[in-house]
Design an enzyme around this catalytic site. Structure first.
Site, PDB file in Angstrom:
ATOM      1  N   ASN A   1       0.682  -1.189   0.065  1.00 49.06           N
ATOM      2  CA  ASN A   1       0.002   0.092   0.149  1.00 49.06           C
ATOM      3  C   ASN A   1       0.849   1.228   0.009  1.00 49.06           C
ATOM      4  OD1 ASN A   1      -2.468   1.754   0.845  1.00 49.06           O
ATOM      5  ND2 ASN A   1      -1.259   2.112   2.419  1.00 49.06           N
TER       6      ASN A   1
ATOM      7  N   SER B   1       4.113   5.590 -12.748  1.00 47.09           N
ATOM      8  CA  SER B   1       4.469   4.382 -11.723  1.00 47.09           C
ATOM      9  C   SER B   1       3.354   3.474 -11.332  1.00 47.09           C
ATOM     10  CB  SER B   1       4.704   5.310 -10.237  1.00 47.09           C
ATOM     11  OG  SER B   1       3.791   5.834  -9.798  1.00 47.09           O
ATOM     12  N   LYS B   2       2.060   3.945 -11.366  1.00 47.24           N
ATOM     13  CA  LYS B   2       0.955   2.967 -10.953  1.00 47.24           C
ATOM     14  C   LYS B   2       0.676   2.296 -12.251  1.00 47.24           C
ATOM     15  CE  LYS B   2       0.035   4.237  -6.870  1.00 47.24           C
ATOM     16  NZ  LYS B   2       0.114   3.337  -5.954  1.00 47.24           N
TER      17      LYS B   2
ATOM     18  N   SER C   1      -4.018   2.706  -8.977  1.00 44.53           N
ATOM     19  CA  SER C   1      -4.654   3.754  -9.001  1.00 44.53           C
ATOM     20  C   SER C   1      -5.379   4.059 -10.168  1.00 44.53           C
ATOM     21  CB  SER C   1      -3.780   5.110  -8.899  1.00 44.53           C
ATOM     22  OG  SER C   1      -4.523   6.216  -9.098  1.00 44.53           O
TER      23      SER C   1
ATOM     24  N   TYR D   1       3.026  10.128 -11.758  1.00 40.43           N
ATOM     25  CA  TYR D   1       2.555   9.316 -10.930  1.00 40.43           C
ATOM     26  C   TYR D   1       1.740   8.099 -11.439  1.00 40.43           C
ATOM     27  CZ  TYR D   1      -1.002   7.844  -7.432  1.00 40.43           C
ATOM     28  OH  TYR D   1      -1.723   7.186  -6.525  1.00 40.43           O
TER      29      TYR D   1
END
Length: 245
Positions: A85, A154-155, A137, A151
Site C-alpha cells: 500500500n 508509476s501506477k 490507482s 504518478y
C-alpha cells in the site's frame, strides 16, 4: 471473512487506506504487521488493532525492506498476505526544472520499492500459498490531472507487475491482484501540497461521493480471503464511477 492465525503484512499502514485495511484485518482476527515511517501515527493505528507487530521502516531503504521481512518471520514464522500500500503523490510538469527528481521519487517509492518488498516476501508467500494485493490507482489507466502523469506511470507499472507476477506465481498457488482507487479521503494529496477539500471532488463522481479508506480496505479483505480463491491477475477499480465518464 475470518483471517484467524493469518499473518498480514501491510506497508504504508500509518494512515489512510493502509491504516483502515489493517484495522479491518485485525477485526477479522488476523495477525497484522504494521509498516510505516511515522512512529506516532503507527502507534495510533496499533491501538486500534489486536496485538499488532509494529515495524517503523522506510521501504525505499534496502536494509529497511530486508528488516521488515526478517522481523515478520522472526515474530510470526510466516507471511500469508502482503498488502503493498505504501506510496506517494507528487505533482509535476515536463517543463519543471526538477521534474526528473520528482519522477525518480515516484518510481522509487511506488514501483521499485513495491517490487523489492514483494521479491523479499515471495518465498514466504509460496510456503503458505498466500496472496498479494497491490494498491494501484485509476491514474495508471487514465489522466485525471495533467500534473499526475509521472504518478500515473508509476501506477501503470504496478498494474503490469500485478499481471506478470500473478502469472509467474500461479504455479505455486499464490494469487496476486490489485485495487485501483479513485479519489479516497486520505492525507495523500495534502502530503503532496494540495489542500483541495475532498468535497470538491464529489460533484464529478457519478455516484456523487468520494471513497472512504474503508471502502478500499473491504475490497482488499475480499481479495485476500478464500471467497476470492479463483481470482488472480485482476485489477479491481473502486472509483465511484469516475472511469465511466
Amino acid at each position: 471473512m475470518s483471517f484467524t492465525d493469518k499473518v498480514v503484512l501491510i506497508t504504508g499502514a500509518s494512515s489512510g487506506i493502509g491504516a483502515a485495511t489493517a484495522i479491518l484485518f485485525s477485526q477479522e482476527r488476523a495477525n497484522v504487521v504494521l509498516v510505516g515511517r511515522n512512529e506516532i501515527r503507527l502507534a495510533d493505528v496499533a491501538k486500534q488493532c489486536e496485538d499488532p507487530l509494529v515495524i517503523k521502516a522506510d521501504i525505499t531503504e534496502e536494509e529497511d525492506a530486508k528488516r521488515i521481512i526478517q522481523e515478520t518471520i522472526e515474530h510470526h514464522g510466516k507471511i500469508d498476505v502482503l498488502v503493498n500500500n505504501a506510496g506517494i503523490v507528487r505533482y509535476e510538469s515536463i517543463l519543471d526544472e526538477n521534474v526528473l527528481e520528482t519522477f525518480d521519487a515516484l518510481i522509487n517509492t511506488n514501483l521499485r520499492s513495491l517490487f523489492n518488498v514483494t521479491r523479499l516476501a515471495a518465498p514466504h508467500l509460496i510456503e503458505t500459498k498466500g496472496n498479494i494485493i497491490n494498491i494501484s490507482s485509476i491514474a495508471g489507466k487514465i489522466i485525471p490531472d495533467l500534473r499526475l502523469v509521472a504518478y500515473g506511470i508509476s501506477k501503470a507499472g504496478v498494474d503490469n507487475f500485478t499481471k506478470g507476477l500473478a502469472l509467474e506465481l500461479s504455479k505455486y498457488g499464490v494469487r496476486v491482484n490489485a485495487v485501483s482507487p479513485g479519489p479516497v479521503k486520505t492525507e495523500i494529496l495534502q502530503n503532496a501540497g494540495d489542500e483541495t477539500p475532498w468535497e470538491c471532488f464529489s460533484p464529478s463522481m457519478p455516484l456523487g461521493k468520494v471513497c472512504e479508506p474503508e471502502d478500499i480496505g473491504n475490497l482488499v479483505l475480499f481479495l485476500a480471503s478464500d471467497k476470492a480463491s479463483s481470482i488472480t491477475g485482476v485489477d479491481y477499480v473502486c472509483d465511484n464511477g469516475v472511469m465511466l465518464k
